[in-house]
Design an enzyme around this catalytic site. Structure first.
Site, PDB file in Angstrom:
ATOM      1  N   CYS A   1      -8.125   7.167  -4.403  1.00 21.19           N
ATOM      2  CA  CYS A   1      -7.594   7.166  -3.038  1.00 21.19           C
ATOM      3  C   CYS A   1      -7.473   8.606  -2.569  1.00 21.19           C
ATOM      4  CB  CYS A   1      -6.225   6.481  -3.001  1.00 21.19           C
ATOM      5  SG  CYS A   1      -5.510   6.425  -1.334  1.00 21.19           S
TER       6      CYS A   1
ATOM      7  N   CYS B   1       2.000   8.565  -6.804  1.00 28.83           N
ATOM      8  CA  CYS B   1       1.039   7.482  -7.056  1.00 28.83           C
ATOM      9  C   CYS B   1      -0.051   7.937  -8.016  1.00 28.83           C
ATOM     10  CB  CYS B   1       0.420   7.027  -5.738  1.00 28.83           C
ATOM     11  SG  CYS B   1      -0.888   5.798  -5.963  1.00 28.83           S
TER      12      CYS B   1
ATOM     13  N   GLY C   1      -6.172   2.194  -3.668  1.00 28.78           N
ATOM     14  CA  GLY C   1      -6.858   2.604  -2.457  1.00 28.78           C
ATOM     15  C   GLY C   1      -6.100   2.314  -1.177  1.00 28.78           C
ATOM     16  N   GLU C   2      -6.565   2.943  -0.104  1.00 33.94           N
ATOM     17  CA  GLU C   2      -5.959   2.781   1.222  1.00 33.94           C
ATOM     18  C   GLU C   2      -6.899   1.874   2.046  1.00 33.94           C
ATOM     19  OE1 GLU C   2      -3.162   3.356   3.133  1.00 33.94           O
ATOM     20  OE2 GLU C   2      -4.469   2.305   4.510  1.00 33.94           O
TER      21      GLU C   2
ATOM     22  N   GLU D   1      -8.472  -2.236 -10.384  1.00 33.57           N
ATOM     23  CA  GLU D   1      -7.731  -3.336 -10.967  1.00 33.57           C
ATOM     24  C   GLU D   1      -7.324  -4.385  -9.939  1.00 33.57           C
ATOM     25  OE1 GLU D   1      -3.482  -1.066 -11.387  1.00 33.57           O
ATOM     26  OE2 GLU D   1      -5.066  -0.711 -12.832  1.00 33.57           O
TER      27      GLU D   1
ATOM     28  N   ASN E   1       7.514   3.540 -10.549  1.00 33.43           N
ATOM     29  CA  ASN E   1       6.897   3.207 -11.815  1.00 33.43           C
ATOM     30  C   ASN E   1       6.339   4.512 -12.402  1.00 33.43           C
ATOM     31  OD1 ASN E   1       6.059   1.117 -13.602  1.00 33.43           O
ATOM     32  ND2 ASN E   1       3.969   1.485 -12.913  1.00 33.43           N
TER      33      ASN E   1
ATOM     34  N   SER F   1      -1.404  -3.547   3.203  1.00 30.07           N
ATOM     35  CA  SER F   1      -0.414  -2.477   3.018  1.00 30.07           C
ATOM     36  C   SER F   1      -1.088  -1.145   3.307  1.00 30.07           C
ATOM     37  CB  SER F   1       0.105  -2.501   1.581  1.00 30.07           C
ATOM     38  OG  SER F   1       0.941  -1.390   1.335  1.00 30.07           O
TER      39      SER F   1
ATOM     40  N   CYS G   1      -0.693  10.432  -2.454  1.00 33.18           N
ATOM     41  CA  CYS G   1       0.769  10.423  -2.419  1.00 33.18           C
ATOM     42  C   CYS G   1       1.317  10.995  -3.730  1.00 33.18           C
ATOM     43  CB  CYS G   1       1.284   8.996  -2.208  1.00 33.18           C
ATOM     44  SG  CYS G   1       0.723   8.293  -0.646  1.00 33.18           S
TER      45      CYS G   1
ATOM     46  N   SER H   1       3.912   1.656   4.004  1.00 30.13           N
ATOM     47  CA  SER H   1       4.554   2.438   2.943  1.00 30.13           C
ATOM     48  C   SER H   1       5.272   3.615   3.566  1.00 30.13           C
ATOM     49  CB  SER H   1       3.495   2.912   1.946  1.00 30.13           C
ATOM     50  OG  SER H   1       2.939   1.794   1.298  1.00 30.13           O
ATOM     51  N   LEU H   2       6.577   3.511   3.658  1.00 32.26           N
ATOM     52  CA  LEU H   2       7.351   4.500   4.405  1.00 32.26           C
ATOM     53  C   LEU H   2       7.847   5.627   3.495  1.00 32.26           C
ATOM     54  CD1 LEU H   2       7.992   4.683   7.355  1.00 32.26           C
ATOM     55  CD2 LEU H   2      10.107   3.435   6.962  1.00 32.26           C
ATOM     56  N   HIS H   3       8.673   5.312   2.535  1.00 33.28           N
ATOM     57  CA  HIS H   3       9.097   6.210   1.445  1.00 33.28           C
ATOM     58  C   HIS H   3       9.988   7.387   1.832  1.00 33.28           C
ATOM     59  CE1 HIS H   3       6.276   3.829  -0.702  1.00 33.28           C
ATOM     60  NE2 HIS H   3       5.202   4.449  -0.273  1.00 33.28           N
TER      61      HIS H   3
ATOM     62  N   CYS I   1      -3.180  -9.278  -5.995  1.00 32.97           N
ATOM     63  CA  CYS I   1      -3.121  -7.919  -5.449  1.00 32.97           C
ATOM     64  C   CYS I   1      -4.492  -7.280  -5.648  1.00 32.97           C
ATOM     65  CB  CYS I   1      -2.027  -7.173  -6.209  1.00 32.97           C
ATOM     66  SG  CYS I   1      -1.857  -5.474  -5.724  1.00 32.97           S
TER      67      CYS I   1
ATOM     68  N   CYS J   1       0.571  -0.200 -10.268  1.00 35.29           N
ATOM     69  CA  CYS J   1      -0.354   0.364  -9.284  1.00 35.29           C
ATOM     70  C   CYS J   1      -1.194   1.449  -9.931  1.00 35.29           C
ATOM     71  CB  CYS J   1       0.421   0.940  -8.095  1.00 35.29           C
ATOM     72  SG  CYS J   1      -0.637   1.686  -6.853  1.00 35.29           S
TER      73      CYS J   1
HETATM   74  N1  SAH Z   1      -2.599   2.527  -0.089  1.00 35.27           N
HETATM   75  C1  SAH Z   1      -1.772   1.478   0.346  1.00 35.27           C
HETATM   76  C2  SAH Z   1      -1.808   0.255  -0.555  1.00 35.27           C
HETATM   77  C3  SAH Z   1      -1.863   0.507  -2.038  1.00 35.27           C
HETATM   78  S1  SAH Z   1      -0.430   1.224  -2.771  1.00 35.27           S
HETATM   79  C4  SAH Z   1      -0.335   1.954   0.527  1.00 35.27           C
HETATM   80  O1  SAH Z   1      -0.033   3.074   0.133  1.00 35.27           O
HETATM   81  O2  SAH Z   1       0.436   1.212   1.120  1.00 35.27           O
HETATM   82  C5  SAH Z   1       0.673  -0.173  -2.816  1.00 35.27           C
HETATM   83  C6  SAH Z   1       2.147   0.198  -2.919  1.00 35.27           C
HETATM   84  O3  SAH Z   1       2.459   0.741  -4.215  1.00 35.27           O
HETATM   85  C7  SAH Z   1       2.547   1.257  -1.915  1.00 35.27           C
HETATM   86  O4  SAH Z   1       3.732   0.907  -1.247  1.00 35.27           O
HETATM   87  C8  SAH Z   1       2.754   2.456  -2.791  1.00 35.27           C
HETATM   88  O5  SAH Z   1       3.607   3.368  -2.183  1.00 35.27           O
HETATM   89  C9  SAH Z   1       3.304   1.866  -4.050  1.00 35.27           C
HETATM   90  N2  SAH Z   1       3.221   2.760  -5.213  1.00 35.27           N
HETATM   91  C10 SAH Z   1       2.255   3.624  -5.516  1.00 35.27           C
HETATM   92  N3  SAH Z   1       2.537   4.282  -6.660  1.00 35.27           N
HETATM   93  C11 SAH Z   1       3.720   3.804  -7.097  1.00 35.27           C
HETATM   94  C12 SAH Z   1       4.544   4.085  -8.226  1.00 35.27           C
HETATM   95  N4  SAH Z   1       4.186   4.968  -9.145  1.00 35.27           N
HETATM   96  N5  SAH Z   1       5.698   3.413  -8.350  1.00 35.27           N
HETATM   97  C13 SAH Z   1       6.059   2.482  -7.428  1.00 35.27           C
HETATM   98  N6  SAH Z   1       5.321   2.177  -6.355  1.00 35.27           N
HETATM   99  C14 SAH Z   1       4.165   2.828  -6.169  1.00 35.27           C
HETATM  100 FE1  SF4 Z   2      -3.331   5.936  -1.824  1.00 35.07          FE
HETATM  101 FE2  SF4 Z   2      -1.433   4.063  -1.438  1.00 35.07          FE
HETATM  102 FE3  SF4 Z   2      -1.515   5.532  -3.717  1.00 35.07          FE
HETATM  103 FE4  SF4 Z   2      -0.802   6.697  -1.421  1.00 35.07          FE
HETATM  104  S1  SF4 Z   2       0.295   5.041  -2.483  1.00 35.07           S
HETATM  105  S2  SF4 Z   2      -2.238   7.531  -2.935  1.00 35.07           S
HETATM  106  S3  SF4 Z   2      -2.122   5.635   0.025  1.00 35.07           S
HETATM  107  S4  SF4 Z   2      -3.039   4.050  -3.033  1.00 35.07           S
END
Ligand code: SAH
Ligand code: SF4
Length: 389
Positions: free
Chosen positions: A120, A127, A179-180, A100, A310, A211, A124, A233-235, A113, A353
């Site tokens: 991916c 995600c 994706g990463e 997307e 989300n 990112s 995570c 993406s720290l989290h 975006c 996402c």
């Molecule tokens: N893979 C890369 C870029 C794509 S994800 C990364 O992880 O940075 C883009 C952003 O969306 C990241 O910060 C990710 O942590 C966040 N993200 C993924 N799933 C999400 C969700 N369910 N709710 C909120 N943010 C989310």
């Molecule tokens: Fe991949 Fe980014 Fe989703 Fe983590 S948050 S699974 S790195 S797309």
């Protein structure tokens, strides 16, 4: 491979060639290297898909191009516009995979975006893209095609009598789709070159953001090859929690990641890194964790972007309450760190996402989903229209 099979002949996919690669290709076709600049302008600035339109190229060269090259974007499976103007395209990248691209219009900028992989591998916990598993890397032409397509589609909309505001031009690009990007480095790099090239999209480095979940050696490569704005993406504020949320942390723990961020800033177009932090109820959102986070990022000039989680089916996770997000943000602000809470955009079309693409393999569910999406859009639209004078 940057080529497509058509009538048995392998055609060069021009959308994926940056200036250097296109110059080499032109020379191979017996042309002067500067033809590459003309081609770039036709393709990326004027959105040409047809060689006949390129009237300043010799007729013979145009014939060679038609035989040996193509300008092709993935087919659009779905095109949704949210009540808030957010637009999402779902693109077919073959073998039942879809990615997307999301356009987010604001008053002073239009952010696109883009996705870099189908699925991916980082996986995570929070995600939905990660939950789909990894299918394949997108080629450079498939990444660039997202920008090319969006510009053309938004431009066409402009021609119609639509409300001119908010902005319908792509002024910023963020690699925050599926994706990463740093695990698909060479294709991402070619796409970055085209985004920055004055003969193609001509964006400044500050308006292009990669990112990453923290692929440390590739952050160092990007610093050398093409330093654009960086989001990480720290989290989580500590390795134990981050190992669970972002499994890549087991390979590149926080101390190494912070080191890479500091090194990156020596070359970055902005003097800060943006840390993304998804707000998960009862998981990473306490005051104590905010304090630990401040200790973790000490010495790295940064901003924070808090993203309300989300939700998606069976995630087993919940979004932090608004009050908790505000309190967490305040703690970072009190320590002098610029902190924003990302507004949820395009909620009614799941534009956050990887929320829709995962369902594409099951066409029936996709159709049901589209019907549901449309009815949500209708509800929102009528609610808005209902309160107009
Ligand atoms: N893979 C890369 C870029 C794509 S994800 C990364 O992880 O940075 C883009 C952003 O969306 C990241 O910060 C990710 O942590 C966040 N993200 C993924 N799933 C999400 C969700 N369910 N709710 C909120 N943010 C989310
Ligand atoms: Fe991949 Fe980014 Fe989703 Fe983590 S948050 S699974 S790195 S797309």
């Amino acid at each position: 491979m940057n080529a497509s099979k058509d009538n048995e002949a392998v055609k060069v996919r021009l959308l994926g060639l940056d200036r250097e690669a296109l110059e080499r290709q032109c020379v191979e076709w017996g042309q002067k290297p500067f033809r590459a600049r003309q081609l770039l302008r036709w393709i990326h600035q004027r959105g040409a898909a047809d060689f006949d339109a390129m009237t300043d190229l010799a007729h013979d060269f145009r014939r060679v191009l038609a035989q040996r090259a193509c300008i092709e974007a993935p087919a659009v499976l779905a095109d949704h516009e949210s009540a808030d103007g957010t637009r999402k395209w779902l693109l077919d990248v073959g073998s039942g995979n879809a990615v997307e691209t999301v356009f987010i219009p604001e008053v002073d900028r239009g952010t696109l975006c883009v996705s870099t992989q189908a699925g991916c591998a980082v996986n995570c916990l929070f995600c939905s893209t990660g939950k789909q598993g990894f299918a394949r890397n997108l080629r450079a032409d498939e990444i660039v095609a997202q920008v090319w397509h969006a510009k053309r589609a938004l431009g066409r909309d402009d021609d119609e009598t639509r409300t001119p505001s908010p902005l319908r031009a792509v002024t910023n690009v963020v690699f925050m789709g599926m994706g990463e990007p740093l695990q698909n480095y060479s294709a991402t790099l070619a796409a970055l070159h085209l985004l920055l090239d004055d003969h193609a999209y001509g964006l400044s480095r500050r308006r292009v953001t990669v990112s990453t979940s923290g692929v440390v050696p590739m952050i160092d490569r990007l610093r050398e090859d093409c330093p654009v704005a960086l989001a990480v993406s720290l989290h989580a504020p500590d390795d134990a929690l981050r190992d669970r949320l972002v499994p890549l942390n087991r390979k590149y723990p926080l101390a190494e990641l912070m080191g890479a961020c500091r090194r990156y800033l020596e070359r970055a177009p902005r003097d800060f890194v943006t840390f993304e932090y998804v707000m998960l109820d009862g998981v990473n959102d306490s005051d104590a964790q905010a304090d630990a986070l401040l200790a973790c990022v000490r010495g790295v000039p940064c901003k924070f972007n808090l993203i309300p989680f989300n939700p998606f089916p069976n995630s087993g996770l919940r979004r932090s309450t608004d009050a908790r997000i505000r309190a967490f943000a305040q703690r970072l602000l009190d320590a002098g760190i610029v902190t924003t809470v990302r507004r949820t955009r395009g909620d009614d079309i799941d534009a956050a996402c990887g929320q829709l693409a995962g369902e594409v393999q099951d066409r029936t569910r996709l159709r049901e989903r589209e019907q549901r999406t449309r009815s949500v859009e209708r509800t929102r639209r009528s609610a808005v229209e209902g309160i107009r004078p």
